[in-house]
Motif scaffolding. Structure first.
Motif, PDB file in Angstrom:
ATOM      1  N   VAL A 244       0.848  -1.193   0.000  1.00 53.73           N
ATOM      2  CA  VAL A 244       0.000   0.000   0.000  1.00 53.73           C
ATOM      3  C   VAL A 244       0.883   1.242   0.000  1.00 53.73           C
ATOM      4  O   VAL A 244       1.808   1.364   0.799  1.00 53.73           O
ATOM      5  N   SER A 245       0.581   2.159  -0.893  1.00 58.35           N
ATOM      6  CA  SER A 245       1.336   3.403  -0.955  1.00 58.35           C
ATOM      7  C   SER A 245       0.991   4.302   0.226  1.00 58.35           C
ATOM      8  O   SER A 245      -0.173   4.413   0.631  1.00 58.35           O
ATOM      9  N   ALA A 246       2.020   4.959   0.759  1.00 60.17           N
ATOM     10  CA  ALA A 246       1.821   5.914   1.858  1.00 60.17           C
ATOM     11  C   ALA A 246       1.664   7.332   1.342  1.00 60.17           C
ATOM     12  O   ALA A 246       1.848   8.299   2.086  1.00 60.17           O
ATOM     13  N   GLU A 247       1.308   7.480   0.074  1.00 58.26           N
ATOM     14  CA  GLU A 247       1.215   8.802  -0.541  1.00 58.26           C
ATOM     15  C   GLU A 247       0.230   9.727   0.169  1.00 58.26           C
ATOM     16  O   GLU A 247       0.518  10.931   0.303  1.00 58.26           O
ATOM     17  N   PRO A 248      -0.937   9.253   0.650  1.00 58.70           N
ATOM     18  CA  PRO A 248      -1.828  10.187   1.366  1.00 58.70           C
ATOM     19  C   PRO A 248      -1.176  10.831   2.585  1.00 58.70           C
ATOM     20  O   PRO A 248      -1.390  12.025   2.852  1.00 58.70           O
ATOM     21  N   VAL A 249      -0.356  10.067   3.311  1.00 56.46           N
ATOM     22  CA  VAL A 249       0.328  10.623   4.478  1.00 56.46           C
ATOM     23  C   VAL A 249       1.423  11.587   4.027  1.00 56.46           C
ATOM     24  O   VAL A 249       1.621  12.655   4.634  1.00 56.46           O
ATOM     25  N   ARG A 250       2.142  11.236   2.957  1.00 57.79           N
ATOM     26  CA  ARG A 250       3.180  12.138   2.445  1.00 57.79           C
ATOM     27  C   ARG A 250       2.577  13.448   1.941  1.00 57.79           C
ATOM     28  O   ARG A 250       3.158  14.530   2.132  1.00 57.79           O
ATOM     29  N   GLU A 251       1.413  13.364   1.300  1.00 57.40           N
ATOM     30  CA  GLU A 251       0.764  14.583   0.830  1.00 57.40           C
ATOM     31  C   GLU A 251       0.340  15.466   2.002  1.00 57.40           C
ATOM     32  O   GLU A 251       0.449  16.702   1.934  1.00 57.40           O
ATOM     33  N   ALA A 252      -0.162  14.826   3.072  1.00 55.93           N
ATOM     34  CA  ALA A 252      -0.538  15.613   4.254  1.00 55.93           C
ATOM     35  C   ALA A 252       0.679  16.301   4.844  1.00 55.93           C
ATOM     36  O   ALA A 252       0.601  17.465   5.266  1.00 55.93           O
ATOM     37  N   ARG A 253       1.816  15.617   4.871  1.00 54.50           N
ATOM     38  CA  ARG A 253       3.039  16.233   5.414  1.00 54.50           C
ATOM     39  C   ARG A 253       3.521  17.359   4.505  1.00 54.50           C
ATOM     40  O   ARG A 253       4.001  18.389   4.992  1.00 54.50           O
ATOM     41  N   ALA A 254       3.387  17.206   3.194  1.00 53.77           N
ATOM     42  CA  ALA A 254       3.852  18.237   2.281  1.00 53.77           C
ATOM     43  C   ALA A 254       3.089  19.548   2.468  1.00 53.77           C
ATOM     44  O   ALA A 254       3.651  20.636   2.314  1.00 53.77           O
ATOM     45  N   VAL A 255       1.810  19.444   2.820  1.00 53.87           N
ATOM     46  CA  VAL A 255       1.005  20.643   3.051  1.00 53.87           C
ATOM     47  C   VAL A 255       1.516  21.445   4.247  1.00 53.87           C
ATOM     48  O   VAL A 255       1.372  22.667   4.301  1.00 53.87           O
ATOM     49  N   MET A 256       2.139  20.757   5.181  1.00 54.40           N
ATOM     50  CA  MET A 256       2.592  21.416   6.409  1.00 54.40           C
ATOM     51  C   MET A 256       3.841  22.246   6.214  1.00 54.40           C
ATOM     52  O   MET A 256       4.210  23.015   7.096  1.00 54.40           O
ATOM     53  N   GLY A 257       4.520  22.081   5.079  1.00 54.81           N
ATOM     54  CA  GLY A 257       5.696  22.886   4.800  1.00 54.81           C
ATOM     55  C   GLY A 257       6.926  22.433   5.506  1.00 54.81           C
ATOM     56  O   GLY A 257       6.943  21.449   6.240  1.00 54.81           O
TER      57      GLY A 257
END
Length: 257
Positions: A244-257
């Motif tokens: 399973v890709s962890a992309e949703p969590v990585r995208e959430a972290r990217a929003v945080m700057g």
């Protein structure tokens, strides 16, 4: 049985596939040898043999389909758990943006650190250490929430607490989904039944005495081996080729700057 379950869960899929294929071929040869011993002069399969073979293969197909459905269900559950955690982290970050001053900055920094830990989880070699770091990061977020609450309006404070709870619950659900595997007894029964079915194939085709039947059986056994290895691959959340890709969590972290 426990050692077999551990082997199926940790050994190389190539090794498991090779051993399973060898098991099926050996069972088939044993069935052929038994038929030659019981009826050395027989060369034509009767209708009862065909009925027996069809019933055995039909039930084997149902067992494999049932097991494959379990594996796909576990995979879908893990994927949905990652999506839920990513959404929960994004919501927590947005709610933390409502907190002003040093308390808000400290809370947002704690959330960033926690998101970094969650992003590192899939590729970590020492996952228990990552889980311990997650627990410590959650404690820091709770400290930040408690610090921020006195200065917040009750509705906003309640929404912040709810968002933090959802993020932590999502992490717990994700861990539970990773640890949920196909019951070992199911895999044991499928493997045993496949070996018995292979012996029945050898017994039925052995009466004909044609080596061509061995080639046909070998192709069937190869397909069964591929099906089993795919099931085991889907049931391995970390080491399998289908993860399973962890992309949703990585995208959430990217929003945080």
């Amino acid at each position: 049985m426990a050692s077999l379950d551990q082997f199926l869960g940790s050994a190389s899929l190539w090794l498991i596939g090779a051993l399973f294929l060898a098991l099926l071929m050996g069972s088939c040869l044993a069935g052929r040898a038994l038929r030659f011993r019981l009826e050395p002069e027989g060369d034509v399969a009767d209708q009862q043999d065909s009925y027996l073979l069809s019933a055995a293969l039909g039930l084997l197909g149902l067992l494999i389909a049932f097991t494959f459905s379990l594996a796909v269900g576990r995979y879908d559950d893990r994927r949905e758990a990652v999506i839920r955690e990513g959404n929960a982290l994004s919501t927590l970050w947005l709610r933390a943006g409502l907190v002003e001053g040093p308390a808000g900055e400290g809370l947002r920094q704690a959330i960033r650190s926690y998101a970094d830990v969650r992003v590192a989880l899939p590729g970590a070699a020492d996952r228990p250490t990552i889980e311990a770091r997650s627990a410590a990061a959650q404690a820091r977020i709770w400290d930040g929430v408690r610090t921020a609450l006195p200065a917040m309006a009750p509705p906003l404070g309640a929404s912040l607490v709810s968002a933090a709870n959802e993020a932590f619950d999502a992490a717990s659900a994700r861990k539970a989904e990773r640890e949920a595997r196909i019951p070992g007894r199911v895999l044991d029964v499928v493997s045993l039944y496949a070996a018995i079915s292979a012996a029945i194939i050898g017994y039925v085709t052995g009466r004909r005495g044609h080596r061509r039947q061995l080639v046909e059986a070998g192709v069937l056994f190869l397909l069964l081996t591929l099906a089993l290895t795919l099931i085991l691959d889907l049931d391995r959340p970390w080491s399998g080729a289908v993860t399973v890709s962890a992309e949703p969590v990585r995208e959430a972290r990217a929003v945080m700057g």
